[in-house]
Design a protein around this motif. Structure first.
Motif, PDB file in Angstrom:
ATOM      1  N   PHE A 286      27.812  28.614  35.593  1.00 41.51           N
ATOM      2  CA  PHE A 286      26.452  28.568  35.075  1.00 41.51           C
ATOM      3  C   PHE A 286      25.949  29.982  34.762  1.00 41.51           C
ATOM      4  O   PHE A 286      25.407  30.665  35.644  1.00 41.51           O
ATOM      5  N   PRO A 287      26.134  30.447  33.536  1.00 37.53           N
ATOM      6  CA  PRO A 287      25.647  31.783  33.165  1.00 37.53           C
ATOM      7  C   PRO A 287      24.150  31.975  33.423  1.00 37.53           C
ATOM      8  O   PRO A 287      23.719  33.072  33.763  1.00 37.53           O
ATOM      9  N   TYR A 288      23.357  30.906  33.302  1.00 37.39           N
ATOM     10  CA  TYR A 288      21.917  31.041  33.551  1.00 37.39           C
ATOM     11  C   TYR A 288      21.660  31.443  35.004  1.00 37.39           C
ATOM     12  O   TYR A 288      20.864  32.339  35.279  1.00 37.39           O
ATOM     13  N   GLY A 289      22.359  30.780  35.924  1.00 37.76           N
ATOM     14  CA  GLY A 289      22.199  31.129  37.343  1.00 37.76           C
ATOM     15  C   GLY A 289      22.846  32.453  37.680  1.00 37.76           C
ATOM     16  O   GLY A 289      22.308  33.251  38.465  1.00 37.76           O
ATOM     17  N   MET A 290      24.011  32.722  37.068  1.00 38.44           N
ATOM     18  CA  MET A 290      24.710  33.987  37.332  1.00 38.44           C
ATOM     19  C   MET A 290      23.867  35.178  36.905  1.00 38.44           C
ATOM     20  O   MET A 290      23.901  36.235  37.543  1.00 38.44           O
ATOM     21  N   GLY A 291      23.095  35.009  35.842  1.00 40.21           N
ATOM     22  CA  GLY A 291      22.254  36.096  35.350  1.00 40.21           C
ATOM     23  C   GLY A 291      21.047  36.366  36.221  1.00 40.21           C
ATOM     24  O   GLY A 291      20.324  37.346  35.995  1.00 40.21           O
ATOM     25  N   ARG A 292      20.807  35.510  37.206  1.00 43.44           N
ATOM     26  CA  ARG A 292      19.652  35.673  38.096  1.00 43.44           C
ATOM     27  C   ARG A 292      20.070  35.844  39.563  1.00 43.44           C
ATOM     28  O   ARG A 292      19.253  35.656  40.457  1.00 43.44           O
ATOM     29  N   MET A 293      21.321  36.190  39.788  1.00 42.02           N
ATOM     30  CA  MET A 293      21.809  36.395  41.152  1.00 42.02           C
ATOM     31  C   MET A 293      21.472  37.807  41.618  1.00 42.02           C
ATOM     32  O   MET A 293      21.888  38.795  41.014  1.00 42.02           O
ATOM     33  N   GLU A 294      20.709  37.877  42.694  1.00 46.15           N
ATOM     34  CA  GLU A 294      20.234  39.178  43.184  1.00 46.15           C
ATOM     35  C   GLU A 294      21.394  40.061  43.636  1.00 46.15           C
ATOM     36  O   GLU A 294      21.345  41.281  43.470  1.00 46.15           O
ATOM     37  N   ASN A 295      22.465  39.461  44.169  1.00 48.78           N
ATOM     38  CA  ASN A 295      23.574  40.278  44.647  1.00 48.78           C
ATOM     39  C   ASN A 295      24.391  40.879  43.501  1.00 48.78           C
ATOM     40  O   ASN A 295      25.164  41.815  43.703  1.00 48.78           O
ATOM     41  N   PHE A 327      33.110  39.387  35.569  1.00 46.03           N
ATOM     42  CA  PHE A 327      32.607  38.561  36.655  1.00 46.03           C
ATOM     43  C   PHE A 327      31.075  38.499  36.671  1.00 46.03           C
ATOM     44  O   PHE A 327      30.495  37.753  37.433  1.00 46.03           O
ATOM     45  N   LYS A 328      30.434  39.312  35.817  1.00 47.39           N
ATOM     46  CA  LYS A 328      28.973  39.277  35.749  1.00 47.39           C
ATOM     47  C   LYS A 328      28.471  38.636  34.459  1.00 47.39           C
ATOM     48  O   LYS A 328      27.366  38.125  34.393  1.00 47.39           O
ATOM     49  N   PHE A 329      29.299  38.694  33.438  1.00 53.39           N
ATOM     50  CA  PHE A 329      28.903  38.239  32.115  1.00 53.39           C
ATOM     51  C   PHE A 329      30.136  37.561  31.525  1.00 53.39           C
ATOM     52  O   PHE A 329      31.193  38.168  31.511  1.00 53.39           O
ATOM     53  N   PRO A 330      30.046  36.308  31.058  1.00 56.22           N
ATOM     54  CA  PRO A 330      31.239  35.591  30.613  1.00 56.22           C
ATOM     55  C   PRO A 330      32.117  36.415  29.680  1.00 56.22           C
ATOM     56  O   PRO A 330      31.675  36.895  28.643  1.00 56.22           O
ATOM     57  N   ALA A 331      33.375  36.582  30.056  1.00 54.06           N
ATOM     58  CA  ALA A 331      34.313  37.405  29.291  1.00 54.06           C
ATOM     59  C   ALA A 331      35.716  36.927  29.608  1.00 54.06           C
ATOM     60  O   ALA A 331      35.918  35.778  29.976  1.00 54.06           O
ATOM     61  N   GLY A 332      36.709  37.809  29.486  1.00 51.72           N
ATOM     62  CA  GLY A 332      38.079  37.435  29.820  1.00 51.72           C
ATOM     63  C   GLY A 332      38.891  37.081  28.590  1.00 51.72           C
ATOM     64  O   GLY A 332      38.530  37.404  27.467  1.00 51.72           O
ATOM     65  N   THR A 333      40.020  36.364  28.815  1.00 51.79           N
ATOM     66  CA  THR A 333      40.942  36.065  27.711  1.00 51.79           C
ATOM     67  C   THR A 333      40.336  35.121  26.685  1.00 51.79           C
ATOM     68  O   THR A 333      40.769  35.093  25.539  1.00 51.79           O
TER      69      THR A 333
END
Length: 526
Positions: A286-295, A327-333
Protein backbone atom coordinates in the motif's frame (compact mmCIF):
# COMPACT_ATOMS: atom_id res chain seq x y z
CA UNK A 1 -4.61 -10.67 -12.81
CA UNK A 2 -8.24 -11.74 -12.41
CA UNK A 3 -9.36 -8.19 -11.61
CA UNK A 4 -7.91 -6.60 -14.74
CA UNK A 5 -7.63 -9.61 -17.03
CA UNK A 6 -10.79 -8.84 -19.00
CA UNK A 7 -9.67 -5.28 -19.74
CA UNK A 8 -5.90 -5.65 -20.16
CA UNK A 9 -5.85 -9.14 -21.69
CA UNK A 10 -2.25 -10.26 -22.17
CA UNK A 11 -0.83 -6.74 -21.86
CA UNK A 12 2.44 -6.12 -20.03
CA UNK A 13 0.78 -4.98 -16.78
CA UNK A 14 -1.28 -8.15 -16.45
CA UNK A 15 1.16 -10.98 -17.21
CA UNK A 16 4.21 -12.66 -15.69
CA UNK A 17 7.02 -14.90 -16.83
CA UNK A 18 8.18 -15.08 -20.44
CA UNK A 19 5.28 -12.98 -21.77
CA UNK A 20 6.10 -10.13 -19.38
CA UNK A 21 9.85 -10.40 -20.05
CA UNK A 22 9.50 -10.26 -23.84
CA UNK A 23 7.06 -7.32 -23.78
CA UNK A 24 9.20 -5.38 -21.32
CA UNK A 25 12.33 -5.93 -23.40
CA UNK A 26 10.57 -4.61 -26.50
CA UNK A 27 9.00 -1.65 -24.69
CA UNK A 28 12.23 -0.79 -22.84
CA UNK A 29 14.12 -0.63 -26.11
CA UNK A 30 11.55 1.71 -27.67
CA UNK A 31 11.33 3.98 -24.61
CA UNK A 32 15.10 4.34 -24.56
CA UNK A 33 15.31 5.61 -28.15
CA UNK A 34 15.91 9.30 -28.71
CA UNK A 35 13.38 9.35 -31.56
CA UNK A 36 10.46 8.30 -29.30
CA UNK A 37 11.44 10.80 -26.59
CA UNK A 38 11.63 13.61 -29.15
CA UNK A 39 8.30 12.59 -30.69
CA UNK A 40 6.62 12.46 -27.27
CA UNK A 41 8.06 15.86 -26.32
CA UNK A 42 6.84 17.44 -29.58
CA UNK A 43 3.34 16.08 -28.94
CA UNK A 44 3.48 17.36 -25.36
CA UNK A 45 4.62 20.85 -26.32
CA UNK A 46 1.99 21.18 -29.06
CA UNK A 47 -0.90 20.09 -26.84
CA UNK A 48 0.13 22.37 -23.97
CA UNK A 49 0.56 25.44 -26.18
CA UNK A 50 -2.48 24.92 -28.43
CA UNK A 51 -4.93 23.31 -26.02
CA UNK A 52 -4.24 23.63 -22.29
CA UNK A 53 -2.96 27.23 -22.25
CA UNK A 54 -5.81 28.64 -24.41
CA UNK A 55 -8.45 26.83 -22.32
CA UNK A 56 -7.01 28.11 -19.03
CA UNK A 57 -6.57 31.61 -20.51
CA UNK A 58 -10.24 31.71 -21.50
CA UNK A 59 -11.27 30.55 -18.03
CA UNK A 60 -9.13 33.25 -16.39
CA UNK A 61 -10.34 36.01 -18.75
CA UNK A 62 -14.06 35.16 -18.58
CA UNK A 63 -13.99 34.57 -14.82
CA UNK A 64 -15.66 31.17 -14.84
CA UNK A 65 -14.86 28.03 -12.83
CA UNK A 66 -13.12 25.01 -14.31
CA UNK A 67 -12.24 21.54 -13.01
CA UNK A 68 -8.46 21.27 -13.33
CA UNK A 69 -8.55 17.50 -12.73
CA UNK A 70 -10.90 17.03 -15.70
CA UNK A 71 -8.71 19.23 -17.93
CA UNK A 72 -5.57 17.29 -17.00
CA UNK A 73 -7.36 13.97 -17.53
CA UNK A 74 -8.53 14.98 -21.01
CA UNK A 75 -5.09 16.36 -21.84
CA UNK A 76 -3.30 13.20 -20.68
CA UNK A 77 -5.65 11.03 -22.74
CA UNK A 78 -4.96 13.12 -25.86
CA UNK A 79 -1.20 12.89 -25.34
CA UNK A 80 -1.05 9.18 -24.54
CA UNK A 81 -3.26 8.29 -27.52
CA UNK A 82 -1.06 10.35 -29.87
CA UNK A 83 2.13 8.77 -28.52
CA UNK A 84 0.77 5.21 -28.20
CA UNK A 85 -1.60 5.00 -31.16
CA UNK A 86 -0.71 7.88 -33.43
CA UNK A 87 -4.37 8.89 -33.12
CA UNK A 88 -5.85 12.14 -31.76
CA UNK A 89 -9.12 11.81 -29.75
CA UNK A 90 -9.21 15.62 -29.26
CA UNK A 91 -10.79 15.35 -25.80
CA UNK A 92 -9.87 18.95 -24.94
CA UNK A 93 -12.35 20.25 -27.49
CA UNK A 94 -15.00 20.92 -24.86
CA UNK A 95 -17.66 21.63 -27.50
CA UNK A 96 -17.67 17.97 -28.54
CA UNK A 97 -19.27 15.05 -26.66
CA UNK A 98 -17.01 12.82 -24.56
CA UNK A 99 -14.92 10.55 -26.75
CA UNK A 100 -16.45 7.01 -26.68
CA UNK A 101 -13.04 5.38 -26.12
CA UNK A 102 -12.30 7.65 -23.14
CA UNK A 103 -15.78 7.07 -21.71
CA UNK A 104 -15.48 3.30 -22.09
CA UNK A 105 -12.01 3.36 -20.47
CA UNK A 106 -13.42 5.23 -17.46
CA UNK A 107 -16.27 2.76 -17.01
CA UNK A 108 -14.08 -0.31 -17.45
CA UNK A 109 -11.37 0.93 -15.08
CA UNK A 110 -13.83 1.92 -12.33
CA UNK A 111 -15.82 -1.34 -12.36
CA UNK A 112 -12.65 -3.45 -12.59
CA UNK A 113 -11.29 -1.70 -9.50
CA UNK A 114 -14.54 -2.20 -7.58
CA UNK A 115 -14.16 -5.95 -8.01
CA UNK A 116 -11.52 -5.77 -5.27
CA UNK A 117 -14.04 -4.28 -2.83
CA UNK A 118 -16.40 -7.26 -2.98
CA UNK A 119 -16.41 -9.26 0.26
CA UNK A 120 -15.96 -12.46 -1.76
CA UNK A 121 -14.40 -12.77 -5.21
CA UNK A 122 -17.10 -15.33 -5.96
CA UNK A 123 -19.67 -12.51 -5.96
CA UNK A 124 -18.32 -10.59 -8.93
CA UNK A 125 -17.30 -13.80 -10.70
CA UNK A 126 -20.88 -15.06 -10.41
CA UNK A 127 -22.17 -11.76 -11.79
CA UNK A 128 -19.73 -12.09 -14.67
CA UNK A 129 -20.97 -15.58 -15.51
CA UNK A 130 -24.61 -14.45 -15.31
CA UNK A 131 -23.80 -11.18 -17.14
CA UNK A 132 -25.77 -9.03 -14.71
CA UNK A 133 -25.29 -5.73 -12.84
CA UNK A 134 -21.95 -3.98 -13.05
CA UNK A 135 -20.35 -6.97 -14.77
CA UNK A 136 -22.71 -6.50 -17.69
CA UNK A 137 -21.74 -2.83 -17.96
CA UNK A 138 -18.08 -3.83 -17.67
CA UNK A 139 -18.38 -6.36 -20.50
CA UNK A 140 -20.00 -3.74 -22.75
CA UNK A 141 -17.34 -1.14 -21.90
CA UNK A 142 -14.48 -3.60 -22.53
CA UNK A 143 -16.03 -4.62 -25.84
CA UNK A 144 -16.11 -0.96 -26.85
CA UNK A 145 -12.46 -0.43 -25.84
CA UNK A 146 -11.24 -3.56 -27.64
CA UNK A 147 -13.22 -2.87 -30.80
CA UNK A 148 -12.16 0.77 -31.09
CA UNK A 149 -8.48 0.06 -30.37
CA UNK A 150 -8.51 -2.96 -32.71
CA UNK A 151 -9.92 -0.78 -35.48
CA UNK A 152 -7.09 1.73 -34.94
CA UNK A 153 -4.56 -1.16 -35.03
CA UNK A 154 -5.97 -2.47 -38.33
CA UNK A 155 -5.94 0.99 -39.90
CA UNK A 156 -2.37 1.58 -38.70
CA UNK A 157 -1.18 -1.77 -40.09
CA UNK A 158 -2.76 -0.97 -43.45
CA UNK A 159 -1.21 2.53 -43.53
CA UNK A 160 2.22 1.08 -42.73
CA UNK A 161 1.91 -1.43 -45.56
CA UNK A 162 1.21 1.29 -48.14
CA UNK A 163 3.06 4.21 -46.51
CA UNK A 164 6.65 5.27 -47.09
CA UNK A 165 7.35 8.21 -44.75
CA UNK A 166 9.14 7.77 -41.45
CA UNK A 167 6.74 10.25 -39.81
CA UNK A 168 4.07 7.50 -39.83
CA UNK A 169 6.29 5.21 -37.73
CA UNK A 170 6.99 7.37 -34.69
CA UNK A 171 4.22 6.22 -32.31
CA UNK A 172 4.43 3.07 -30.17
CA UNK A 173 1.80 1.22 -32.15
CA UNK A 174 3.78 1.57 -35.38
CA UNK A 175 6.95 0.45 -33.62
CA UNK A 176 5.30 -2.65 -32.11
CA UNK A 177 3.76 -3.62 -35.45
CA UNK A 178 7.10 -3.10 -37.20
CA UNK A 179 8.67 -5.49 -34.66
CA UNK A 180 6.41 -8.26 -35.96
CA UNK A 181 3.85 -8.41 -33.13
CA UNK A 182 0.40 -9.73 -34.05
CA UNK A 183 -2.63 -7.41 -33.89
CA UNK A 184 -4.21 -8.87 -30.73
CA UNK A 185 -0.94 -8.76 -28.76
CA UNK A 186 -0.33 -5.18 -29.88
CA UNK A 187 -3.88 -4.23 -28.94
CA UNK A 188 -3.39 -5.51 -25.38
CA UNK A 189 0.00 -3.78 -25.09
CA UNK A 190 -1.23 -0.34 -26.17
CA UNK A 191 -4.34 -0.62 -23.97
CA UNK A 192 -2.02 -1.14 -20.99
CA UNK A 193 0.08 1.90 -21.94
CA UNK A 194 -3.01 4.07 -22.45
CA UNK A 195 -4.38 3.13 -19.04
CA UNK A 196 -1.17 3.85 -17.12
CA UNK A 197 -0.28 6.89 -19.23
CA UNK A 198 -3.48 8.80 -18.59
CA UNK A 199 -4.84 8.70 -15.04
CA UNK A 200 -1.63 8.58 -12.92
CA UNK A 201 -0.09 11.75 -14.39
CA UNK A 202 -3.35 13.72 -14.34
CA UNK A 203 -4.03 12.69 -10.72
CA UNK A 204 -0.47 13.55 -9.62
CA UNK A 205 -0.62 17.03 -11.22
CA UNK A 206 -4.05 17.72 -9.70
CA UNK A 207 -2.84 16.94 -6.18
CA UNK A 208 0.36 18.92 -6.70
CA UNK A 209 -1.53 22.09 -7.66
CA UNK A 210 -3.76 21.74 -4.60
CA UNK A 211 -0.71 21.21 -2.36
CA UNK A 212 0.98 24.29 -3.88
CA UNK A 213 -2.14 26.36 -3.17
CA UNK A 214 -1.76 25.37 0.51
CA UNK A 215 2.02 26.03 0.62
CA UNK A 216 2.89 29.46 -0.79
CA UNK A 217 6.57 29.15 0.16
CA UNK A 218 6.95 26.00 -1.94
CA UNK A 219 5.10 27.58 -4.87
CA UNK A 220 7.35 30.66 -4.76
CA UNK A 221 10.49 28.53 -4.68
CA UNK A 222 9.20 26.48 -7.60
CA UNK A 223 8.56 29.66 -9.58
CA UNK A 224 12.12 30.78 -8.88
CA UNK A 225 13.35 27.60 -10.55
CA UNK A 226 10.92 27.81 -13.50
CA UNK A 227 11.00 31.51 -14.47
CA UNK A 228 14.68 31.77 -15.55
CA UNK A 229 14.19 28.81 -17.91
CA UNK A 230 10.88 29.98 -19.41
CA UNK A 231 12.62 32.67 -21.49
CA UNK A 232 14.84 29.96 -23.01
CA UNK A 233 11.83 27.76 -23.78
CA UNK A 234 11.21 24.61 -21.80
CA UNK A 235 13.19 22.00 -23.70
CA UNK A 236 14.15 18.45 -22.81
CA UNK A 237 17.48 19.50 -21.28
CA UNK A 238 15.91 22.36 -19.29
CA UNK A 239 13.39 19.93 -17.80
CA UNK A 240 16.20 17.69 -16.60
CA UNK A 241 17.67 20.59 -14.60
CA UNK A 242 14.44 21.18 -12.65
CA UNK A 243 15.33 19.14 -9.58
CA UNK A 244 13.09 21.08 -7.18
CA UNK A 245 10.09 20.50 -9.43
CA UNK A 246 10.85 16.78 -9.43
CA UNK A 247 11.11 16.87 -5.64
CA UNK A 248 7.67 18.54 -5.48
CA UNK A 249 6.21 15.86 -7.74
CA UNK A 250 7.80 13.06 -5.68
CA UNK A 251 6.40 14.58 -2.50
CA UNK A 252 2.91 14.85 -4.03
CA UNK A 253 3.19 11.22 -5.20
CA UNK A 254 4.26 10.15 -1.70
CA UNK A 255 1.23 11.73 -0.04
CA UNK A 256 -1.31 11.00 -2.79
CA UNK A 257 -0.04 8.08 -4.90
CA UNK A 258 -2.15 7.47 -8.04
CA UNK A 259 -1.76 3.72 -7.43
CA UNK A 260 -2.61 3.51 -3.73
CA UNK A 261 -2.40 -0.30 -3.55
CA UNK A 262 -0.93 -3.00 -5.76
CA UNK A 263 -0.44 -6.77 -5.73
CA UNK A 264 2.21 -9.12 -7.08
CA UNK A 265 2.40 -12.91 -7.28
CA UNK A 266 5.74 -13.91 -5.82
CA UNK A 267 8.43 -16.39 -6.67
CA UNK A 268 10.18 -18.06 -3.72
CA UNK A 269 11.61 -15.10 -1.89
CA UNK A 270 12.20 -13.39 1.45
CA UNK A 271 10.82 -9.94 2.27
CA UNK A 272 13.11 -7.27 3.83
CA UNK A 273 11.74 -8.03 7.31
CA UNK A 274 12.53 -11.75 6.97
CA UNK A 275 9.07 -12.95 6.04
CA UNK A 276 9.20 -15.89 3.62
CA UNK A 277 6.88 -15.93 0.62
CA UNK A 278 6.27 -19.05 -1.42
CA UNK A 279 5.91 -19.26 -5.17
CA UNK A 280 2.45 -18.09 -6.20
CA UNK A 281 1.73 -16.21 -2.95
CA UNK A 282 -0.07 -12.92 -3.48
CA UNK A 283 1.75 -9.98 -1.92
CA UNK A 284 -0.17 -6.71 -1.63
CA UNK A 285 1.47 -3.44 -0.67
CA UNK A 286 0.00 0.00 0.00
CA UNK A 287 2.01 3.01 -1.24
CA UNK A 288 -0.55 5.34 0.40
CA UNK A 289 0.18 3.88 3.83
CA UNK A 290 3.91 3.51 3.15
CA UNK A 291 4.10 7.21 2.35
CA UNK A 292 2.73 8.05 5.80
CA UNK A 293 4.89 5.74 7.93
CA UNK A 294 6.65 7.77 10.60
CA UNK A 295 9.54 5.30 10.86
CA UNK A 296 10.30 5.84 7.15
CA UNK A 297 9.67 9.56 6.73
CA UNK A 298 9.92 11.05 10.21
CA UNK A 299 7.50 12.82 12.51
CA UNK A 300 6.56 15.27 9.75
CA UNK A 301 5.43 12.46 7.42
CA UNK A 302 1.96 14.05 6.98
CA UNK A 303 3.43 17.37 5.84
CA UNK A 304 4.24 18.49 2.30
CA UNK A 305 8.00 19.08 2.37
CA UNK A 306 9.80 18.69 -0.98
CA UNK A 307 13.18 19.36 0.71
CA UNK A 308 13.08 15.87 2.22
CA UNK A 309 14.09 14.61 -1.26
CA UNK A 310 17.47 16.39 -1.16
CA UNK A 311 20.82 15.49 0.34
CA UNK A 312 23.60 17.94 1.15
CA UNK A 313 27.00 16.67 0.03
CA UNK A 314 30.38 17.98 1.24
CA UNK A 315 31.89 20.56 -1.10
CA UNK A 316 28.67 21.02 -3.11
CA UNK A 317 26.79 24.29 -2.66
CA UNK A 318 23.38 23.13 -3.88
CA UNK A 319 21.69 20.05 -2.40
CA UNK A 320 21.47 16.94 -4.58
CA UNK A 321 18.24 15.08 -5.34
CA UNK A 322 18.28 11.73 -3.54
CA UNK A 323 18.01 8.46 -5.44
CA UNK A 324 14.64 6.88 -4.69
CA UNK A 325 14.91 4.00 -2.22
CA UNK A 326 13.07 0.88 -3.47
CA UNK A 327 11.84 0.15 0.06
CA UNK A 328 10.39 3.64 0.57
CA UNK A 329 9.00 4.37 -2.87
CA UNK A 330 7.82 1.65 -5.31
CA UNK A 331 10.80 0.73 -7.50
CA UNK A 332 12.90 -2.33 -8.35
CA UNK A 333 12.99 -4.55 -11.44
CA UNK A 334 9.38 -3.74 -12.31
CA UNK A 335 9.69 0.02 -11.99
CA UNK A 336 7.57 1.78 -14.60
CA UNK A 337 9.51 1.96 -17.87
CA UNK A 338 7.73 5.19 -18.74
CA UNK A 339 8.66 6.87 -15.44
CA UNK A 340 11.09 9.40 -16.89
CA UNK A 341 8.71 10.24 -19.73
CA UNK A 342 5.92 10.75 -17.18
CA UNK A 343 8.15 13.09 -15.12
CA UNK A 344 9.00 14.99 -18.31
CA UNK A 345 5.30 15.44 -19.08
CA UNK A 346 4.39 16.53 -15.56
CA UNK A 347 7.35 18.93 -15.28
CA UNK A 348 6.50 20.57 -18.60
CA UNK A 349 2.79 20.98 -17.80
CA UNK A 350 3.37 22.24 -14.25
CA UNK A 351 6.04 24.71 -15.41
CA UNK A 352 3.93 25.97 -18.33
CA UNK A 353 0.80 26.44 -16.21
CA UNK A 354 2.46 27.79 -13.06
CA UNK A 355 4.46 30.42 -14.97
CA UNK A 356 1.28 31.78 -16.59
CA UNK A 357 -1.51 31.32 -14.05
CA UNK A 358 -2.14 31.49 -10.33
CA UNK A 359 -4.25 28.48 -9.38
CA UNK A 360 -6.63 29.28 -6.51
CA UNK A 361 -9.07 26.46 -5.62
CA UNK A 362 -12.67 27.59 -5.24
CA UNK A 363 -13.32 25.37 -2.22
CA UNK A 364 -11.42 25.90 1.01
CA UNK A 365 -12.10 22.34 2.17
CA UNK A 366 -9.47 19.63 2.04
CA UNK A 367 -10.17 17.39 -0.97
CA UNK A 368 -11.13 13.75 -0.50
CA UNK A 369 -8.77 11.05 -1.81
CA UNK A 370 -10.52 8.08 -3.46
CA UNK A 371 -8.32 4.99 -4.03
CA UNK A 372 -9.88 3.29 -7.06
CA UNK A 373 -7.82 1.60 -9.81
CA UNK A 374 -6.18 4.99 -10.15
CA UNK A 375 -6.81 7.27 -7.19
CA UNK A 376 -8.42 10.64 -7.82
CA UNK A 377 -9.84 13.71 -6.08
CA UNK A 378 -13.59 13.60 -5.33
CA UNK A 379 -15.34 16.34 -7.28
CA UNK A 380 -12.13 17.41 -9.02
CA UNK A 381 -10.12 20.59 -8.37
CA UNK A 382 -12.22 23.59 -9.32
CA UNK A 383 -10.51 26.93 -9.74
CA UNK A 384 -11.67 30.30 -11.07
CA UNK A 385 -14.26 32.66 -9.62
CA UNK A 386 -15.82 32.30 -6.17
CA UNK A 387 -19.22 31.17 -7.44
CA UNK A 388 -19.18 28.17 -5.09
CA UNK A 389 -18.56 30.16 -1.92
CA UNK A 390 -21.35 30.59 0.61
CA UNK A 391 -22.01 34.36 0.63
CA UNK A 392 -25.47 35.32 1.93
CA UNK A 393 -24.63 39.05 1.62
CA UNK A 394 -24.87 38.83 -2.17
CA UNK A 395 -28.65 38.71 -1.72
CA UNK A 396 -28.74 42.26 -0.26
CA UNK A 397 -28.77 45.68 -1.88
CA UNK A 398 -27.67 48.93 -0.26
CA UNK A 399 -30.15 51.73 -0.95
CA UNK A 400 -29.50 55.50 -0.54
CA UNK A 401 -30.62 56.88 2.81
CA UNK A 402 -31.20 53.42 4.36
CA UNK A 403 -28.78 52.26 7.02
CA UNK A 404 -29.47 48.52 6.75
CA UNK A 405 -29.17 46.64 3.44
CA UNK A 406 -32.39 45.53 1.77
CA UNK A 407 -33.04 41.96 0.65
CA UNK A 408 -33.05 41.81 -3.13
CA UNK A 409 -36.10 40.43 -4.92
CA UNK A 410 -35.23 36.98 -6.29
CA UNK A 411 -34.71 37.37 -10.00
CA UNK A 412 -36.57 34.67 -11.93
CA UNK A 413 -33.73 34.05 -14.38
CA UNK A 414 -31.06 33.75 -11.73
CA UNK A 415 -32.17 31.30 -9.07
CA UNK A 416 -34.27 28.24 -10.04
CA UNK A 417 -35.10 26.78 -6.61
CA UNK A 418 -38.86 27.25 -6.92
CA UNK A 419 -40.03 26.10 -10.31
CA UNK A 420 -41.81 28.55 -12.53
CA UNK A 421 -43.43 28.71 -15.95
CA UNK A 422 -41.47 28.70 -19.20
CA UNK A 423 -40.02 31.77 -20.86
CA UNK A 424 -38.53 31.58 -24.35
CA UNK A 425 -35.18 33.14 -23.48
CA UNK A 426 -33.45 34.62 -20.44
CA UNK A 427 -32.90 38.35 -20.79
CA UNK A 428 -29.15 37.77 -20.69
CA UNK A 429 -26.82 34.88 -19.73
CA UNK A 430 -26.34 34.45 -15.99
CA UNK A 431 -23.75 32.60 -13.96
CA UNK A 432 -26.60 30.98 -12.02
CA UNK A 433 -28.85 28.48 -13.85
CA UNK A 434 -31.95 29.89 -15.54
CA UNK A 435 -34.91 30.46 -13.20
CA UNK A 436 -37.99 30.26 -15.42
CA UNK A 437 -40.81 32.65 -14.55
CA UNK A 438 -44.53 32.62 -15.23
CA UNK A 439 -47.78 31.10 -14.01
CA UNK A 440 -46.20 27.85 -12.78
CA UNK A 441 -44.06 29.42 -10.07
CA UNK A 442 -44.22 27.30 -6.89
CA UNK A 443 -47.36 28.30 -4.95
CA UNK A 444 -45.83 27.08 -1.70
CA UNK A 445 -42.67 29.18 -2.03
CA UNK A 446 -43.45 31.58 0.84
CA UNK A 447 -44.70 28.77 3.08
CA UNK A 448 -41.51 26.80 2.40
CA UNK A 449 -39.37 29.81 3.31
CA UNK A 450 -41.44 30.36 6.48
CA UNK A 451 -40.96 26.72 7.50
CA UNK A 452 -37.21 26.74 6.84
CA UNK A 453 -36.65 30.12 8.54
CA UNK A 454 -38.59 29.02 11.63
CA UNK A 455 -36.77 25.69 11.91
CA UNK A 456 -33.28 27.13 11.29
CA UNK A 457 -33.87 29.98 13.74
CA UNK A 458 -35.34 27.66 16.37
CA UNK A 459 -32.44 25.20 16.23
CA UNK A 460 -29.65 27.73 15.71
CA UNK A 461 -30.73 29.86 18.65
CA UNK A 462 -30.62 26.91 21.04
CA UNK A 463 -27.83 24.68 19.77
CA UNK A 464 -24.40 24.85 18.18
CA UNK A 465 -24.23 22.32 15.33
CA UNK A 466 -20.74 20.86 14.79
CA UNK A 467 -20.31 18.38 11.89
CA UNK A 468 -18.31 15.27 12.86
CA UNK A 469 -16.52 15.04 9.50
CA UNK A 470 -14.24 17.84 8.29
CA UNK A 471 -14.64 16.80 4.66
CA UNK A 472 -16.94 18.61 2.27
CA UNK A 473 -20.15 16.54 1.88
CA UNK A 474 -20.92 14.90 -1.45
CA UNK A 475 -24.04 16.22 -3.23
CA UNK A 476 -26.17 13.53 -4.94
CA UNK A 477 -28.69 14.90 -7.49
CA UNK A 478 -31.43 12.25 -7.41
CA UNK A 479 -35.16 13.07 -7.68
CA UNK A 480 -34.55 15.19 -4.61
CA UNK A 481 -30.86 15.86 -3.96
CA UNK A 482 -29.29 14.81 -0.66
CA UNK A 483 -25.96 14.50 1.17
CA UNK A 484 -24.25 11.12 0.88
CA UNK A 485 -24.24 9.48 4.32
CA UNK A 486 -26.25 12.33 5.84
CA UNK A 487 -24.88 15.06 8.12
CA UNK A 488 -23.52 13.53 11.33
CA UNK A 489 -23.18 16.25 13.99
CA UNK A 490 -22.27 16.95 17.60
CA UNK A 491 -24.68 19.29 19.41
CA UNK A 492 -23.83 21.86 22.10
CA UNK A 493 -26.51 23.81 23.93
CA UNK A 494 -26.27 27.60 23.69
CA UNK A 495 -26.75 29.88 26.70
CA UNK A 496 -29.17 32.50 25.34
CA UNK A 497 -31.78 34.58 27.11
CA UNK A 498 -35.14 34.43 25.38
CA UNK A 499 -37.60 37.34 25.67
CA UNK A 500 -40.92 37.03 27.40
CA UNK A 501 -44.23 37.36 25.54
CA UNK A 502 -44.41 40.98 26.76
CA UNK A 503 -40.95 41.68 25.37
CA UNK A 504 -41.95 40.13 22.07
CA UNK A 505 -45.00 42.40 21.83
CA UNK A 506 -42.75 45.37 22.60
CA UNK A 507 -40.37 44.23 19.85
CA UNK A 508 -43.20 44.08 17.35
CA UNK A 509 -44.29 47.61 18.29
CA UNK A 510 -40.86 49.18 18.52
CA UNK A 511 -37.14 48.53 18.40
CA UNK A 512 -36.05 48.90 22.03
CA UNK A 513 -35.46 45.15 22.44
CA UNK A 514 -33.09 44.93 19.49
CA UNK A 515 -30.11 45.91 21.63
CA UNK A 516 -30.79 43.22 24.26
CA UNK A 517 -29.68 40.26 22.19
CA UNK A 518 -33.10 38.61 22.04
CA UNK A 519 -34.17 36.16 19.38
CA UNK A 520 -37.62 37.58 18.58
CA UNK A 521 -38.82 34.97 16.05
CA UNK A 522 -38.64 32.32 18.77
CA UNK A 523 -40.36 34.26 21.53
CA UNK A 524 -43.94 33.20 20.92
CA UNK A 525 -43.10 29.90 22.69
CA UNK A 526 -43.65 31.72 25.96
Amino acid sequence: MDLLGDLLGQGIFNVDGHSWSSQRKLASHEFSTCSLRCFAFDVLREDVETRIVPILSTTADVGTTMDLQDVFKRFAFDVVCKVSLGWDPDCLDLTRPVNPLAEAFDTAAEISARRATESLYAVWKAKRVLNVGNERRLREAIRTVHELVFEIVRAKRKSLEIGTGQEAKQDLLSRFLAAGQDSEAVRDMVISFIMVGRDPTSAAMTWLFWLLSENDDVENKLLQEVEPLISLGLGFEELKEMSYKKACLCEALRLYPPVSWDSKHAANDVLPDGTRVKKGDKVTYFPYGMGRMENLWGEDCEEFKPNRWFDSEPGITEPVLKPVSPFKFPAGTRVCIGKEMAFMQMKFVVGSVLSRFEIIPVSKHKPVFVPLLTAHMVGGLKWGNDGEEFKPNQWFDSEPGIMEPVLKPIRPFKFPVFQAGPVLKPIRPFKFPVFQAGPRVCIGEEMAFMQMKFFVGYVLSRFEIIPVSKHKPVFVPLLTAHIVGGLKVKIKRREITFPSAENFRTYICGSEQRAKGYVPWMSYDY
